[in-house]
Design a protein around this motif. Structure first.
Motif, PDB file in Angstrom:
ATOM      1  N   THR A   1      67.054   1.912 -61.173  1.00 27.98           N
ATOM      2  CA  THR A   1      66.933   0.583 -61.809  1.00 27.98           C
ATOM      3  C   THR A   1      67.349   0.638 -63.251  1.00 27.98           C
ATOM      4  OG1 THR A   1      64.607   1.002 -62.292  1.00 27.98           O
ATOM      5  CG2 THR A   1      65.095  -0.283 -60.326  1.00 27.98           C
TER       6      THR A   1
ATOM      7  N   LEU B   1      70.202  -0.326 -58.123  1.00 26.23           N
ATOM      8  CA  LEU B   1      69.995  -1.677 -58.650  1.00 26.23           C
ATOM      9  C   LEU B   1      70.256  -1.764 -60.151  1.00 26.23           C
ATOM     10  CD1 LEU B   1      66.665  -2.363 -56.771  1.00 26.23           C
ATOM     11  CD2 LEU B   1      68.893  -3.380 -56.262  1.00 26.23           C
TER      12      LEU B   1
ATOM     13  N   ASN C   1      70.914  -5.084 -63.124  1.00 27.86           N
ATOM     14  CA  ASN C   1      70.487  -6.328 -62.496  1.00 27.86           C
ATOM     15  C   ASN C   1      69.282  -6.845 -63.268  1.00 27.86           C
ATOM     16  OD1 ASN C   1      71.899  -7.119 -59.825  1.00 27.86           O
ATOM     17  ND2 ASN C   1      71.736  -4.890 -59.700  1.00 27.86           N
TER      18      ASN C   1
ATOM     19  N   ILE D   1      66.157  -6.916 -62.191  1.00 27.13           N
ATOM     20  CA  ILE D   1      65.036  -6.451 -61.379  1.00 27.13           C
ATOM     21  C   ILE D   1      63.943  -5.856 -62.256  1.00 27.13           C
ATOM     22  CG2 ILE D   1      64.363  -4.754 -59.614  1.00 27.13           C
ATOM     23  CD1 ILE D   1      65.996  -7.012 -58.481  1.00 27.13           C
TER      24      ILE D   1
ATOM     25  N   ARG E   1      74.843  -2.413 -57.994  1.00 31.86           N
ATOM     26  CA  ARG E   1      74.967  -2.381 -59.459  1.00 31.86           C
ATOM     27  C   ARG E   1      75.714  -3.596 -59.996  1.00 31.86           C
ATOM     28  NH1 ARG E   1      77.891   3.163 -60.489  1.00 31.86           N
ATOM     29  NH2 ARG E   1      78.352   2.901 -58.309  1.00 31.86           N
TER      30      ARG E   1
ATOM     31  N   VAL F   1      70.009 -10.128 -52.417  1.00 31.27           N
ATOM     32  CA  VAL F   1      70.486  -9.070 -51.526  1.00 31.27           C
ATOM     33  C   VAL F   1      70.918  -9.764 -50.230  1.00 31.27           C
ATOM     34  CG1 VAL F   1      69.860  -6.967 -50.305  1.00 31.27           C
ATOM     35  CG2 VAL F   1      68.870  -7.429 -52.545  1.00 31.27           C
TER      36      VAL F   1
ATOM     37  N   MET G   1      63.729  -8.989 -54.760  1.00 37.40           N
ATOM     38  CA  MET G   1      63.945  -8.050 -53.667  1.00 37.40           C
ATOM     39  C   MET G   1      63.289  -8.587 -52.395  1.00 37.40           C
ATOM     40  SD  MET G   1      65.498  -5.084 -54.556  1.00 37.40           S
ATOM     41  CE  MET G   1      66.747  -6.279 -54.893  1.00 37.40           C
TER      42      MET G   1
END
Length: 74
Positions: free
Chosen positions: A74, A50, A53, A55, A28, A12, A35
């Motif tokens: 997510t 998000l 990704n 994540i 996206r 980020v 994070m």
């Protein structure tokens, strides 16, 4: 709103931390897997996208954002 989707980002971008009135971030379709803690301190953040990704949706930081009313996808 900041739209950074489909940019092959792995993190980020740190300059976003300096935008305390930012309400929506669209990340996206990148390659983000981590994070940063400063994200939870963004006072006006209402929506964080998000999807697509790398994540882990169970990250405590994402839970903290959701608890204060931010929509996290997510």
């Amino acid at each position: 709103m900041v739209d950074l989707r489909e940019n092959s980002l792995t993190d980020v971008p740190k300059p976003l931390a300096g935008l305390p009135r930012l309400r929506q971030i669209d990340l996206r379709s990148n390659r983000i897997g981590h994070m940063p803690d400063w994200l939870a301190r963004m006072p006006s953040l209402e929506k964080l996208d998000l999807r697509w990704n790398e994540i882990d949706p169970s990250l405590p930081l994402l839970s903290r954002l959701e608890q204060r009313g931010c929509v996290v996808l997510t």
